[in-house]
Design a protein around this motif. Structure first.
Motif, short mmCIF file in Angstrom:
data_model
loop_
_atom_site.label_atom_id
_atom_site.label_comp_id
_atom_site.label_asym_id
_atom_site.label_seq_id
_atom_site.Cartn_x
_atom_site.Cartn_y
_atom_site.Cartn_z
N VAL A 31 61.09 14.71 6.46
CA VAL A 31 61.68 13.60 5.70
C VAL A 31 62.73 14.18 4.77
CG1 VAL A 31 61.25 11.73 4.03
CG2 VAL A 31 59.49 12.34 5.70
N ARG A 67 59.14 11.81 -5.93
CA ARG A 67 57.71 11.55 -5.64
C ARG A 67 57.44 10.05 -5.55
NH1 ARG A 67 55.29 16.11 -5.33
NH2 ARG A 67 55.99 17.89 -6.57
N ILE A 80 56.98 18.32 -1.43
CA ILE A 80 58.43 18.39 -1.54
C ILE A 80 58.78 19.86 -1.40
CG2 ILE A 80 60.38 18.08 -3.09
CD1 ILE A 80 58.92 15.68 -4.21
N THR A 133 67.13 7.82 2.76
CA THR A 133 66.01 8.62 3.27
C THR A 133 66.10 8.66 4.79
OG1 THR A 133 64.65 7.82 1.46
CG2 THR A 133 63.48 8.83 3.29
N ALA A 172 60.84 16.78 2.57
CA ALA A 172 59.38 16.68 2.49
C ALA A 172 58.82 16.63 3.91
CB ALA A 172 59.00 15.44 1.71
N LEU A 200 58.86 8.68 -2.28
CA LEU A 200 58.05 9.11 -1.13
C LEU A 200 56.72 8.34 -1.09
CD1 LEU A 200 58.78 12.94 -1.24
CD2 LEU A 200 59.50 11.35 0.54
N ARG A 233 55.45 6.01 1.94
CA ARG A 233 54.12 6.17 2.57
C ARG A 233 53.36 4.84 2.53
NH1 ARG A 233 49.57 8.91 -0.78
NH2 ARG A 233 49.82 6.86 -1.67
N ILE A 250 52.42 12.07 2.86
CA ILE A 250 53.64 12.86 2.71
C ILE A 250 53.26 14.09 1.91
CG2 ILE A 250 56.00 12.88 1.86
CD1 ILE A 250 56.17 9.95 2.62
#
Ligand code: SF4
Length: 265
Positions: A164, A176, A101, A156, A118, A179, A183, A98
């Motif tokens: 995303v 963060r 941002i 999300t 993102a 995300l 991932r 990912i």
């Protein structure tokens, strides 16, 4: 068992535990004595697990003998058929990153929270749909080619194109972290090469949560009472850890039920 919503919840709860799955599989070929079952799983929590399996209608207890009920046999048969039919191959998919941002903007629904955009690479494209079962509260839309994943308050949306978007985020650090979890979950499935068969979606209501709380209104969670706690829990604003009485041995069953339901809130 007729398969109504509450019965489905009991069965899903019963089968969410590894020890209970082991007992059910152990009973697949023949009836067993309680001592025999204790030998595979330990005797300490055996009564507890048997009670849950019995409540779910999966087993029948006759004196010191345990057997699968007719419902339990059909359930196990259905599981085997689904497992072979529905496991999807992910062996051609590549692990994702990912990337960045790109925006951190105030959320429309709650201006104290943020939404972020993102970018996931490589884009998941056609395998996005296959990944739906790895997220307990995931919903894939063919029309939008997007997978919506809910966790607590955070919503999300992953698009097949790689975009995303995440809503109801507290700050950049939380974005963060979320995300990264996303991932890791996706990459874990890709590395295994398969995803589980789609599971039955469970709709959790406020009263499902309230009924398993201790209902003493002790206030140790800093809420007015258990009902207020349940409301905040449904909104993703408190976690079960805040209800410390749940750690008392007499609430072991309630805590396990709530931990199970929490995945679907
Ligand atoms: S700590 Fe638990 S038992 Fe006490 S009021 Fe809060 S939710 Fe209810």
């Amino acid at each position: 068992m007729s398969g109504n919503v509450n019965e489905t919840k009991l069965v899903n709860f019963a089968m969410a535990n590894k020890a209970r799955r082991k007992i059910i599989n152990f009973l697949a070929n023949c009836d067993r004595g309680i001592e025999e079952i204790g030998g595979i799983n330990g005797k300490e929590t055996l009564d507890f697990h048997l009670k849950i399996l019995q409540e779910a209608g999966l087993i029948e207890l006759e004196e010191r003998n345990v057997k699968l009920s007719e419902y339990g046999k059909n359930f196990l048969k259905g599981k085997k058929e689904n497992a072979t039919e529905e496991i999807k191959d992910l062996s051609q998919a590549k692990p994702v990153e990912i990337a960045e941002i790109r925006q951190l903007l105030p959320c429309i629904a709650d201006s104290s929270k943020f939404r972020v955009i993102a970018n996931m690479t490589p884009p998941l494209g056609g395998i996005l749909k296959i990944l739906e079962p790895i997220f307990p509260r995931g919903n894939y839309s063919d029309i939008k080619d997007s997978l919506i994943v809910k966790r607590g308050e955070i919503i999300t949306t992953i698009f097949g194109s790689g975009k995303v978007s995440m809503r109801m985020i507290k700050n950049e650090d939380e974005a963060r972290e979320e995300l990264e979890n996303l991932r890791n979950n996706i990459n874990e499935a890709i590395l295994k090469g398969v995803v589980p068969a789609p599971r039955e979606k469970i709709r959790v209501e406020l009263m499902d949560i309230y009924k398993y709380l201790p209902q003493t209104n002790c206030g140790k969670c800093d809420e007015q009472g258990c009902y207020s706690f349940a409301i905040k829990f449904m909104a993703g604003q408190v976690t079960l850890e805040k209800c410390t009485p749940l750690k008392e041995p007499k609430y072991a069953y309630n805590e396990e039920q709530l931990q199970f339901l929490a995945v679907y809130v």
